[in-house]
Design a protein around this motif. Structure first.
Motif, PDB file in Angstrom:
ATOM      1  N   GLU A  67      14.660   3.607 -14.282  1.00 48.30           N
ATOM      2  CA  GLU A  67      14.170   3.001 -13.361  1.00 48.30           C
ATOM      3  C   GLU A  67      12.645   2.074 -13.529  1.00 48.30           C
ATOM      4  OE1 GLU A  67      14.281   2.993  -8.421  1.00 48.30           O
ATOM      5  OE2 GLU A  67      12.931   4.345  -9.313  1.00 48.30           O
ATOM      6  N   LEU A  89      13.857  -3.760  -7.372  1.00 51.89           N
ATOM      7  CA  LEU A  89      14.368  -2.298  -7.251  1.00 51.89           C
ATOM      8  C   LEU A  89      14.376  -1.544  -5.832  1.00 51.89           C
ATOM      9  CD1 LEU A  89      12.486  -1.160 -10.452  1.00 51.89           C
ATOM     10  CD2 LEU A  89      14.784  -1.073  -9.985  1.00 51.89           C
ATOM     11  N   PRO A  94      19.034   0.032 -10.569  1.00 53.16           N
ATOM     12  CA  PRO A  94      18.870  -0.285 -11.800  1.00 53.16           C
ATOM     13  C   PRO A  94      20.219  -0.862 -12.198  1.00 53.16           C
ATOM     14  CG  PRO A  94      17.310   1.650 -11.841  1.00 53.16           C
ATOM     15  CD  PRO A  94      18.179   1.681 -10.366  1.00 53.16           C
TER      16      PRO A  94
END
Length: 204
Positions: A67, A89, A94
């Motif tokens: 991430e 995010l 991801p």
């Protein structure tokens, strides 16, 4: 560069956590999903990215190195800074971002506040060979229901991520079950994640 943090969780806000590390309280901004995995008083560990500006040092925390790497990679796109990268995010995992870029899914990218069609096209063009293929086939997991008692906090967090007030209020209303009762503040993060999925059209 501060790559990881490990310590006791001293405080959790809607957008950040404070970890006690070596006698210091270090604040790291994080996504709702990452914050929901932490508990006050328990040990927490984050992969981190330090963003250095002339007038500030800002730490961002992530559930894992993947991430964090995606957070840093998307910022190589012109016009994408830390705040927009965090919003990306918050809306997509991801792998969700990898799928959107790999399939040129402009609509999915435009679900992130602050990204229009031209911005989505630029992201696809500039990240095509940088993010790599998705590592899993499915979207992110579900979130637990929460209460309307702390609705204003969640609306405020959504506005901070870039949505307008009306859209944020409508998303929170949609995310709440009709029979929601009073629950503890620990359930704010699941409500925030549920509202983000409403705004993102269910994509992860």
């Amino acid at each position: 560069m501060i790559a990881t943090l490990r310590g006791r969780v001293a405080n959790i806000r809607l957008d950040a956590v404070v970890l006690e590390v070596g006698g210091l309280g270090l604040r790291a901004y994080a996504t709702p999903a990452t914050l929901a995995s932490l508990r006050v008083g328990e040990q927490g560990e984050l992969a981190t990215s330090l963003v250095v500006r002339e007038d500030s040092l800002t730490l961002y925390g992530f559930a894992d190195a993947d991430e964090r790497d995606v957070f840093e990679t998307v910022q190589t796109v012109s016009g994408v800074g830390p705040r927009l990268a965090m919003a990306m995010l918050a809306v997509h995992t991801p792998d969700g971002l990898r799928r959107a870029v790999a399939t040129e899914d402009l609509a999915a990218l435009q679900r992130v506040p602050g990204i229009g069609r031209k911005g989505a096209q630029r992201i696809v063009l500039e990240l095509a060979d940088r993010l790599g293929p998705p590592t899993t086939g499915g979207p992110a997991g579900g979130a637990a229901p929460a209460t309307a008692d702390r609705r204003d906090e969640v609306v405020e967090a959504l506005v901070g991520l870039g949505w307008n007030l009306r859209a944020a209020q409508d998303a929170v209303t949609t995310a709440l079950p009709t029979d929601a009762g009073a629950v503890e503040s620990d359930d704010v993060a699941p409500l925030l994640r549920a509202a983000l999925r409403v705004l993102g059209g269910g994509h992860g």
